[in-house]
Motif scaffolding. Structure first.
Motif, mmCIF file in Angstrom:
data_model
loop_
_atom_site.group_PDB
_atom_site.id
_atom_site.type_symbol
_atom_site.label_atom_id
_atom_site.label_comp_id
_atom_site.label_asym_id
_atom_site.label_seq_id
_atom_site.Cartn_x
_atom_site.Cartn_y
_atom_site.Cartn_z
ATOM 1 N N GLU A 255 0.856 -1.188 0.000
ATOM 2 C CA GLU A 255 0.000 0.000 0.000
ATOM 3 C C GLU A 255 0.887 1.231 0.000
ATOM 4 O OE1 GLU A 255 -2.866 -0.035 3.194
ATOM 5 O OE2 GLU A 255 -3.526 -2.058 2.712
ATOM 6 N N ASN A 266 3.239 2.629 2.735
ATOM 7 C CA ASN A 266 2.434 2.623 3.958
ATOM 8 C C ASN A 266 2.564 1.285 4.669
ATOM 9 O OD1 ASN A 266 0.529 3.087 5.977
ATOM 10 N ND2 ASN A 266 -1.193 2.561 4.658
ATOM 11 N N GLU A 267 2.078 0.219 4.044
ATOM 12 C CA GLU A 267 2.186 -1.090 4.697
ATOM 13 C C GLU A 267 2.197 -2.193 3.651
ATOM 14 O OE1 GLU A 267 -1.112 -2.212 7.169
ATOM 15 O OE2 GLU A 267 -2.627 -1.476 5.773
HETATM 16 MG MG LIG Z 1 -4.031 -0.404 4.898
#
Ligand SMILES: [Mg+2]
Ligand SMILES: Nc1ncnc2c1ncn2[C@@H]1O[C@H](COP(=O)(O)OP(=O)(O)O)[C@@H](O)[C@H]1O
Length: 368
Positions: A255, A266-267
């Protein structure tokens, strides 16, 4: 006269919710036999796989799963360390424990991004209210506090707008080990879904543009509109380097935020991902089929779409199927789950932009 090669490849799946169900549905045409562990006697994967009814960390059940599987895969990353150690001893796991462990913990994810030179939001480790106050001061008083483990769909998070919020935020996350992240002023959210086979072969899907509301993914559109080649090349490179570094096997999603033309990580999710559901109707090979191919060491399928697809999540309610299917180019995917507010119960993939607004409207009406 056997319909499938004997012995047919046998895939074990930990978790039989919608992701396990769609993995099993994609495995069937390849002649792969699936068994899954899930505590719910209503688990959606029953439609395409044999079930062992047990908790995900029931070691005896996981050993039974290993005894009927050539490889064990996961529909989620939050497998407890003791359960993981127990099955690792008796089965081939894909992804590997390292992939699962890194993506179970937001702090190790961020350390991984850092070690690979992949930009992410500034962050501080937080283990106490005093840590949080110091971290908030460091990051300019604003940020998002996220638990290191078990967060999903915006759960386990609290926003900090000023120093006075620290105590409230610390209590919202249950005083659990956390990270405070600086707020990213992003232009949009993107994700890249990629796959790496046990042979080391990799393939990457195009970037998807994701719209969230209340912390839950609402729509994904791929290829992400208005994406230049440079951005796409960066996303490919990040995903491939992460998979290679983790020696990941299977699908992995990264992400991202796009801010001022740059990508900020993000992750990661070490598994098939909601923002990759569009591939079922928009790509030559779905993320689910490619996951099955990858974990069994089979050649990967083409990931380059010929059309643009928008996936619309059905959250909290299912519209009338006939009305959905009356929209040209709409493809319905239901999970056989009881509707509850905020619960994902299905999605619709739309491959003709003309139908998107109508499907979004049907999804929102059903949610209400
Ligand atoms: Mg997420
Ligand atoms: N550092 C950040 N800056 C701005 N928005 C963020 C940040 N981190 C998360 N968000 C927003 O919150 C959503 C959920 O956060 P995420 O870390 O992806 O957790 P989850 O596990 O719930 O998906 C993101 O999709 C994004 O909209």
């Amino acid at each position: 006269l056997s319909a499938v090669p004997d012995p047919a490849p046998r895939l074990g799946i930990v978790g039989g919710g919608q992701l396990g169900r769609m993995i099993a549905l994609a495995a069937a045409p390849l002649g792969v036999r699936c068994t899954f562990v899930d505590p719910s006697p209503e688990a959606g994967a029953r439609v395409a796989a044999r079930q062992i009814v047990a908790e995900y960390d029931d070691v005896a059940a996981l050993e039974e799963l290993a005894s009927v599987s050539d490889v064990i895969t996961f529909e989620f990353e939050n497998v407890s360390a003791p359960a993981l150690a127990a099955i690792e001893a008796v089965a081939d796991l894909a992804p590997s424990p390292r992939s699962l462990q890194v993506s179970q913990d937001r702090l190790s994810e961020k350390q991984l991004f850092h070690s690979l030179g992949i930009a992410c939001a500034p962050y501080r480790e937080v283990d106490s209210l005093a840590d949080l106050e110091a971290a908030a001061a460091d990051l300019g008083g604003r940020g998002i506090l996220k638990t290191r483990r078990f967060g999903y769909d915006g759960k386990g998070q609290a926003r900090l707008g000023g120093r006075g919020d620290a105590a409230a935020a610390w209590s919202t996350v249950g005083e659990a080990p956390s990270v405070l992240e600086g707020l990213v002023d992003f232009d949009r959210e993107l994700s890249v879904v990629a796959v790496r086979s046990s042979t080391g072969e990799t393939a990457v899907y195009p970037l998807a543009e994701n719209v969230h509301r209340d912390g839950i993914l609402r729509t994904s559109t791929a290829p992400a509109p208005g994406t230049d080649n440079d951005l796409a090349a960066h996303a490919d490179d990040y995903a491939t380097r992460i998979m290679d570094e983790l020696e990941h096997v299977g699908v992995l999603a990264l992400e991202l935020f796009e801010a001022g033309g740059e990508l900020i990580a993000n992750e990661i999710a070490p598994r098939v991902h909601n923002s990759g559901h569009w591939t079922q109707n928009g790509a030559p090979t779905s993320q689910f089929e490619n996951h099955v191919r990858a974990v069994l060491g089979l050649p990967l399928g083409n990931t380059r779409p010929a059309v643009s697809t928008t996936m619309v999540n059905l959250i909290g309610g299912v519209p009338d199927p006939a009305t959905v299917l009356d929209v040209p180019s709409a493809h319905l995917h239901l999970y056989d789950k009881e509707p509850r507010p905020g619960r994902k119960v299905g999605h619709v993939n739309v491959t003709d932009p003309a139908g998107i607004a109508e499907i979004v409207e049907l999804a929102e009406t059903a949610a209400r």
